[in-house]
Scaffold this active site. Structure first.
Site, PDB file in Angstrom:
ATOM      1  N   LYS A 134       7.997  94.747 -40.384  1.00 23.14           N
ATOM      2  CA  LYS A 134       7.937  94.277 -41.778  1.00 23.14           C
ATOM      3  C   LYS A 134       7.087  95.258 -42.585  1.00 23.14           C
ATOM      4  O   LYS A 134       5.977  94.938 -43.010  1.00 23.14           O
ATOM      5  CB  LYS A 134       7.363  92.849 -41.802  1.00 23.14           C
ATOM      6  CG  LYS A 134       7.376  92.215 -43.166  1.00 23.14           C
ATOM      7  CD  LYS A 134       8.033  90.857 -43.186  1.00 23.14           C
ATOM      8  CE  LYS A 134       7.986  90.273 -44.575  1.00 23.14           C
ATOM      9  NZ  LYS A 134       9.293  90.232 -45.208  1.00 23.14           N
ATOM     10  N   ASP A 183       7.512  88.245 -29.441  1.00 19.64           N
ATOM     11  CA  ASP A 183       7.275  86.937 -28.829  1.00 19.64           C
ATOM     12  C   ASP A 183       8.190  85.900 -29.477  1.00 19.64           C
ATOM     13  O   ASP A 183       8.876  85.125 -28.797  1.00 19.64           O
ATOM     14  CB  ASP A 183       5.799  86.565 -29.046  1.00 19.64           C
ATOM     15  CG  ASP A 183       5.375  85.392 -28.175  1.00 19.64           C
ATOM     16  OD1 ASP A 183       6.200  84.936 -27.359  1.00 19.64           O
ATOM     17  OD2 ASP A 183       4.227  84.932 -28.306  1.00 19.64           O
ATOM     18  N   ASP A 238      12.187  89.142 -40.954  1.00 25.53           N
ATOM     19  CA  ASP A 238      12.719  87.889 -41.503  1.00 25.53           C
ATOM     20  C   ASP A 238      14.239  87.976 -41.638  1.00 25.53           C
ATOM     21  O   ASP A 238      14.976  87.061 -41.236  1.00 25.53           O
ATOM     22  CB  ASP A 238      12.056  87.536 -42.848  1.00 25.53           C
ATOM     23  CG  ASP A 238      11.916  88.737 -43.770  1.00 25.53           C
ATOM     24  OD1 ASP A 238      12.122  89.880 -43.308  1.00 25.53           O
ATOM     25  OD2 ASP A 238      11.611  88.547 -44.961  1.00 25.53           O
ATOM     26  N   TYR A 276      -2.077  90.396 -30.733  1.00 26.09           N
ATOM     27  CA  TYR A 276      -2.389  89.904 -29.395  1.00 26.09           C
ATOM     28  C   TYR A 276      -3.465  90.735 -28.713  1.00 26.09           C
ATOM     29  O   TYR A 276      -3.783  90.513 -27.551  1.00 26.09           O
ATOM     30  CB  TYR A 276      -1.132  89.907 -28.521  1.00 26.09           C
ATOM     31  CG  TYR A 276      -0.119  88.869 -28.924  1.00 26.09           C
ATOM     32  CD1 TYR A 276       0.343  88.814 -30.231  1.00 26.09           C
ATOM     33  CD2 TYR A 276       0.371  87.963 -28.010  1.00 26.09           C
ATOM     34  CE1 TYR A 276       1.276  87.871 -30.621  1.00 26.09           C
ATOM     35  CE2 TYR A 276       1.308  87.017 -28.389  1.00 26.09           C
ATOM     36  CZ  TYR A 276       1.756  86.972 -29.692  1.00 26.09           C
ATOM     37  OH  TYR A 276       2.679  86.037 -30.077  1.00 26.09           O
TER      38      TYR A 276
END
Ligand code: NAD
Length: 358
Positions: free
Chosen positions: A187, A245, A221, A124
């Site tokens: 991740k 988000d 995940d 972002y």
């Protein structure tokens, strides 16, 4: 002494929700002096900008703001006021408590997690290069065959500074709010540089809180599946911008949707509290939409101001009105077309009446 708070009505359904929340907070026992500052579409024509300097000055001066949602017209070249506010005031932490209140339709009763999202970095950051540009070509050359020639590129910066301050924020929040655990989410098995740095930094910060707040880590995940299957194991979740988000909307969905989910954007010196939903323009002026998310954002604000008793009082009254299910807006009724649904004002009235007898 009264707390001075900047109050931004916003547009669309903003003004009616802000009016409802203001009345509820005024009845909470906390003394608040409101400094009303118009911003957004309503001032655009008059002042040439949706975010005049006087609004920023007011928040900087008062250090706390409560704001209604603001519309960002699509394709009109107008920068989102919401994003601009976060940037101008360096509101680096986005706080999204997602708690299920009995009476709200949800497939996951009992969920009570807090998402802490880093607000300034990651994909972002706005560092992007369209396909075929000289910058994209330079990066493609640096990547030595890992990126196709016709790729567009978005850069994902994650800094030690940014990771440190958001992790520290999450632990401080956990301590101040009686939360037992902070879970970092990223991740790093794939993004070893960026997400690896995020986890390493969070781990270092966790050491300072050892014995007071537990710490663990999950891949994003796997975390999604955990949240859907056993959200009760989690408490405060801290993560970089993009994962934050997505997971904050996932968690809002778990507890019944945007109409009941409060939020805050917090910096080192100032904090702005707002519902997570938008300005729902099609309902503007209809006295129809649910004031809960903004009122609960006000509860977060009261806690931030050290007004814990007033905050508890408002939250208990909101919970009681929702549980009773009588004076609630259309979205909380079993049938959304129910002609007996309360309006925004009437739901606020019921919350105020409930506070008086708590
Ligand atoms: P939205 O959240 O405004 O509305 C989507 C739908 O959700 C509404 O039509 C309504 O059915 C429901 N809804 C939203 N708030 C509700 C409430 N309090 N009670 C009951 N139902 C509610 O999302 P959108 O239509 O995508 O966005 C409208 C505008 O809001 C856009 O211009 C967008 O940029 C802006 N926006 C602002 C903020 C903010 O100010 N922080 C956040 C998100 C979107």
């Amino acid at each position: 002494m009264a707390h001075r708070v900047t109050l931004i009505p916003g547009d669309g359904v903003g003004p009616e929700l802000v009016a409802a929340a203001r009345r509820v907070l005024d009845a909470s026992g906390a003394e608040i002096e409101w400094e009303v500052q118009e911003a957004g579409l309503t001032v655009m024509d008059k002042e040439g900008t949706p975010l005049p300097k006087r609004v920023l000055d007011s928040i900087r001066r008062n250090k706390v703001g409560l704001k209604g949602p603001m519309t960002t017209p699509r394709g009109a070249g107008i920068r989102s006021v919401n994003v601009a506010l976060r940037k101008e005031l360096d509101l680096y932490a986005c706080l999204r408590p997602c708690k299920h209140y009995p009476g709200v339709r949800s497939r996951f009763p009992g969920v009570d997690v807090v998402v802490v999202r880093e607000n300034t970095e990651d994909l972002y950051a706005g560092v992007e290069f369209a396909e075929g540009t000289p910058e994209a070509k330079q990066i493609i050359a640096l990547a030595q065959g890992k990126i196709r020639d016709d790729a567009a590129i978005s850069i994902k910066p994650i800094s030690a500074f940014g990771s440190q301050r958001i992790a520290d924020f999450a632990f401080k929040y956990a301590l101040a709010n009686g939360r037992r655990k902070v879970t970092a989410v990223a991740k790093d098995n794939i993004m070893k540089a960026t997400d690896g740095l995020f986890f390493r930094t969070a781990r270092e910060v966790a050491k300072r809180y050892e014995g007071r707040v537990q710490y663990d880590e999950w891949l994003v995940d796997a975390m999604c599946m955990q949240l859907v299957q056993k959200a009760e194991l989690y408490d405060v979740l801290v993560m970089p911008n993009l994962y934050g988000d997505i997971l904050s909307d996932l968690c809002a969905g778990l507890v019944g949707g945007l109409g009941v989910t409060p939020g805050a954007n917090i910096g080192s010196d100032v904090a702005v509290f707002e519902a997570t939903h938008g300005s729902a323009p099609k309902y503007a002026g209809m006295n129809k939409v649910n004031p809960t998310a903004l009122i609960l954002s006000g509860v977060l604000m009261l806690r931030h101001l050290g007004e814990a008793e007033a905050a508890d009082r408002v939250e208990a009254a909101v919970a009681a009105v929702i549980a009773e299910g009588k004076h609630v807006t259309y979205d909380l009724r079993p049938n959304r077309d129910d002609p007996n649904a309360a309006g925004t004002r009437e739901m606020a009235d019921a919350i105020i009446a409930r506070m008086a007898v708590l």
